[in-house]
Design a protein around this motif. Sequence first.
Motif, PDB file in Angstrom:
ATOM      1  N   UNK A  19     -33.804  23.203 -50.074  1.00  0.00           N
ATOM      2  CA  UNK A  19     -32.587  22.527 -50.518  1.00  0.00           C
ATOM      3  C   UNK A  19     -32.835  21.998 -51.923  1.00  0.00           C
ATOM      4  N   UNK A  20     -32.158  22.600 -52.894  1.00  0.00           N
ATOM      5  CA  UNK A  20     -32.410  22.305 -54.300  1.00  0.00           C
ATOM      6  C   UNK A  20     -31.117  21.765 -54.921  1.00  0.00           C
ATOM      7  N   UNK A  21     -31.241  20.705 -55.728  1.00  0.00           N
ATOM      8  CA  UNK A  21     -30.015  20.223 -56.341  1.00  0.00           C
ATOM      9  C   UNK A  21     -30.178  18.955 -57.150  1.00  0.00           C
ATOM     10  N   UNK A  22     -29.087  18.568 -57.768  1.00  0.00           N
ATOM     11  CA  UNK A  22     -28.978  17.338 -58.555  1.00  0.00           C
ATOM     12  C   UNK A  22     -28.119  16.351 -57.795  1.00  0.00           C
ATOM     13  N   UNK A  23     -28.608  15.114 -57.686  1.00  0.00           N
ATOM     14  CA  UNK A  23     -27.911  14.097 -56.901  1.00  0.00           C
ATOM     15  C   UNK A  23     -27.669  12.861 -57.754  1.00  0.00           C
ATOM     16  N   UNK A  24     -26.471  12.285 -57.627  1.00  0.00           N
ATOM     17  CA  UNK A  24     -26.193  10.984 -58.218  1.00  0.00           C
ATOM     18  C   UNK A  24     -25.301  10.196 -57.278  1.00  0.00           C
ATOM     19  N   UNK A  25     -25.504   8.876 -57.256  1.00  0.00           N
ATOM     20  CA  UNK A  25     -24.765   8.001 -56.359  1.00  0.00           C
ATOM     21  C   UNK A  25     -24.513   6.677 -57.056  1.00  0.00           C
ATOM     22  N   UNK A  26     -23.285   6.126 -56.858  1.00  0.00           N
ATOM     23  CA  UNK A  26     -22.929   4.851 -57.476  1.00  0.00           C
ATOM     24  C   UNK A  26     -22.092   4.047 -56.487  1.00  0.00           C
ATOM     25  N   UNK A  27     -22.488   2.778 -56.292  1.00  0.00           N
ATOM     26  CA  UNK A  27     -21.767   1.868 -55.414  1.00  0.00           C
ATOM     27  C   UNK A  27     -21.525   0.547 -56.127  1.00  0.00           C
ATOM     28  N   UNK A  28     -20.294   0.069 -56.087  1.00  0.00           N
ATOM     29  CA  UNK A  28     -19.923  -1.189 -56.735  1.00  0.00           C
ATOM     30  C   UNK A  28     -19.208  -2.054 -55.703  1.00  0.00           C
ATOM     31  N   UNK A  29     -19.693  -3.317 -55.538  1.00  0.00           N
ATOM     32  CA  UNK A  29     -19.138  -4.193 -54.512  1.00  0.00           C
ATOM     33  C   UNK A  29     -18.869  -5.577 -55.096  1.00  0.00           C
ATOM     34  N   UNK A  30     -17.823  -6.232 -54.555  1.00  0.00           N
ATOM     35  CA  UNK A  30     -17.415  -7.553 -54.999  1.00  0.00           C
ATOM     36  C   UNK A  30     -17.382  -8.496 -53.801  1.00  0.00           C
ATOM     37  N   UNK A  31     -17.959  -9.678 -53.974  1.00  0.00           N
ATOM     38  CA  UNK A  31     -17.984 -10.670 -52.905  1.00  0.00           C
ATOM     39  C   UNK A  31     -16.629 -11.387 -52.819  1.00  0.00           C
ATOM     40  N   UNK A  32     -16.104 -11.510 -51.597  1.00  0.00           N
ATOM     41  CA  UNK A  32     -14.926 -12.327 -51.397  1.00  0.00           C
ATOM     42  C   UNK A  32     -15.306 -13.792 -51.617  1.00  0.00           C
ATOM     43  N   UNK A  33     -14.499 -14.561 -52.342  1.00  0.00           N
ATOM     44  CA  UNK A  33     -14.866 -15.938 -52.693  1.00  0.00           C
ATOM     45  C   UNK A  33     -15.253 -16.777 -51.478  1.00  0.00           C
ATOM     46  N   UNK A  34     -16.369 -17.492 -51.628  1.00  0.00           N
ATOM     47  CA  UNK A  34     -16.855 -18.435 -50.611  1.00  0.00           C
ATOM     48  C   UNK A  34     -17.151 -17.759 -49.277  1.00  0.00           C
ATOM     49  N   UNK A  35     -17.546 -16.493 -49.313  1.00  0.00           N
ATOM     50  CA  UNK A  35     -17.913 -15.784 -48.087  1.00  0.00           C
ATOM     51  C   UNK A  35     -19.204 -14.997 -48.331  1.00  0.00           C
ATOM     52  N   UNK A  36     -19.700 -14.376 -47.279  1.00  0.00           N
ATOM     53  CA  UNK A  36     -20.840 -13.455 -47.362  1.00  0.00           C
ATOM     54  C   UNK A  36     -20.385 -12.009 -47.233  1.00  0.00           C
ATOM     55  N   UNK A  37     -19.084 -11.771 -47.398  1.00  0.00           N
ATOM     56  CA  UNK A  37     -18.523 -10.433 -47.231  1.00  0.00           C
ATOM     57  C   UNK A  37     -18.286  -9.781 -48.589  1.00  0.00           C
ATOM     58  N   UNK A  38     -18.765  -8.527 -48.721  1.00  0.00           N
ATOM     59  CA  UNK A  38     -18.573  -7.735 -49.927  1.00  0.00           C
ATOM     60  C   UNK A  38     -17.685  -6.537 -49.600  1.00  0.00           C
ATOM     61  N   UNK A  39     -16.779  -6.209 -50.512  1.00  0.00           N
ATOM     62  CA  UNK A  39     -15.953  -5.014 -50.403  1.00  0.00           C
ATOM     63  C   UNK A  39     -16.110  -4.197 -51.674  1.00  0.00           C
ATOM     64  N   UNK A  40     -16.071  -2.873 -51.524  1.00  0.00           N
ATOM     65  CA  UNK A  40     -16.238  -2.038 -52.703  1.00  0.00           C
ATOM     66  C   UNK A  40     -16.045  -0.573 -52.403  1.00  0.00           C
ATOM     67  N   UNK A  41     -16.596   0.260 -53.295  1.00  0.00           N
ATOM     68  CA  UNK A  41     -16.414   1.693 -53.169  1.00  0.00           C
ATOM     69  C   UNK A  41     -17.686   2.461 -53.468  1.00  0.00           C
ATOM     70  N   UNK A  42     -17.689   3.714 -53.023  1.00  0.00           N
ATOM     71  CA  UNK A  42     -18.840   4.610 -53.150  1.00  0.00           C
ATOM     72  C   UNK A  42     -18.383   5.908 -53.815  1.00  0.00           C
ATOM     73  N   UNK A  43     -19.197   6.369 -54.766  1.00  0.00           N
ATOM     74  CA  UNK A  43     -19.008   7.707 -55.340  1.00  0.00           C
ATOM     75  C   UNK A  43     -20.351   8.406 -55.387  1.00  0.00           C
ATOM     76  N   UNK A  44     -20.381   9.679 -55.002  1.00  0.00           N
ATOM     77  CA  UNK A  44     -21.618  10.449 -55.068  1.00  0.00           C
ATOM     78  C   UNK A  44     -21.316  11.903 -55.374  1.00  0.00           C
ATOM     79  N   UNK A  45     -22.321  12.574 -55.878  1.00  0.00           N
ATOM     80  CA  UNK A  45     -22.240  14.011 -56.141  1.00  0.00           C
ATOM     81  C   UNK A  45     -23.586  14.627 -55.815  1.00  0.00           C
ATOM     82  N   UNK A  46     -23.550  15.749 -55.101  1.00  0.00           N
ATOM     83  CA  UNK A  46     -24.767  16.503 -54.819  1.00  0.00           C
ATOM     84  C   UNK A  46     -24.449  17.981 -54.988  1.00  0.00           C
ATOM     85  N   UNK A  47     -24.924  18.552 -56.077  1.00  0.00           N
ATOM     86  CA  UNK A  47     -24.781  19.981 -56.300  1.00  0.00           C
ATOM     87  C   UNK A  47     -25.958  20.702 -55.685  1.00  0.00           C
ATOM     88  N   UNK A  48     -25.729  21.331 -54.534  1.00  0.00           N
ATOM     89  CA  UNK A  48     -26.847  21.852 -53.742  1.00  0.00           C
ATOM     90  C   UNK A  48     -26.819  23.369 -53.647  1.00  0.00           C
TER      91      UNK A  48
END
Length: 385
Positions: free
Chosen positions: A157-186
């Motif tokens: 299995x040969x390829x180039x991989x990249x992944x990015x995740x960005x999350x934001x904490x809800x005010x005064x909580x321990x909960x984070x919400x965000x999104x994921x983007x990835x690419x794997x050319x295999x």
Amino acid sequence: MTKITNTQNRIPFYVLILFLLAMSTSFSAQEPGQSPFIDPNDGMMDMSKWLKTDHGFLPVPMVITEPAIGYGGGLSLVFFHETEDRPKPKGQFLTPSMTGLGGLYTENDTWAGGIFHFGSWKQDSIRYLGAVARTSINLTYYGPQNKPLFNGVDYNLDGLFTMHELMFRLPDTRLFLGGHFSYFGSKSTFDTDLNIPGIDKWELDFNNFGLGPMFKYDTLDNMFTPNKGLRIDGQWIFYADGDDMAGRNYQIIKTNARSYFPIADNMVLGWRLDGRFSTGNVPFYSLPFIDIRGIPAMRYQDKNAGTTELELRYNLTDRWALVGFGGIGKTATSLDDFFEGNSHGAGGMGLRYLIAKEYGIYSGLDVACGPEDWVVYLQVGSAWR
């Protein structure tokens, strides 16, 4: 490509001896408090002071014993970044931003190299995780549970991989919400020209683009080796081929929960639950699999996979600890079949040393026994990612 077979009883105990010698080094030639690698309070090896400097980095040697790719080695350098706007929370360990780079190579000619960054800003209200890697991995495909290939088929299995995740904490909580983007050319290449049941030709050359929401609930007191708290992660990622967005797509839902309970002054019990579920035209190498120490990665795959694992850490001293762990996992083609079929378990023991007290980073070795083999793992921080 070399297939790794019959690795039973190949545990490299010399690695454990070398590790113990390295951890017991006291730098006796240095006066207490003078060396950045010695804790002035107990005179033991500690990298906290070094990591907090502008040039501080943590070398992470990789002694690879993963049965799926064979024995090998590598090295990562993890650089720690301290910022004034992120003070140490009361009752918690330091949570730094980190940048790492490294590479590895194993005896079956698997290799990989890459770089990652974890960032925490605005007093840990924003978190980012990104990585870029180039890989060439030699594995064995055993098929899903309902169509097993008992001897397996080797592939690359040969390829180039990249992944990015960005999350934001809800005010005064321990909960984070965000999104994921990835690419794997295999690109996948099998060691046979025969048609392999369950694998279509399009799966051999596939550009995986992944995008989806994610959340994290995090009350852990330490991101490296927790002593108490709970963390729940979830993501629902939609994947598609960039050349055929309508036809070749699939979805993977991942859920993970891990909790830690201090059951005595010197004892911590950890419990992990992991679920991975997929729908659509999932490439064979993206099928969920059982992930437990002692079981080769991607050995047991299917459309759905579930795992539970316990770990007990017993602190012998302020620096040294023993761990015992065990878990069980199951795969299934459909959720209706999840409680049928065979389960697969593994367990073992490990040794830890508190290498960076201010960050709560333990490092050490685990020896695990699975259904087919013994395996040694070199750990930095928790074994549960």
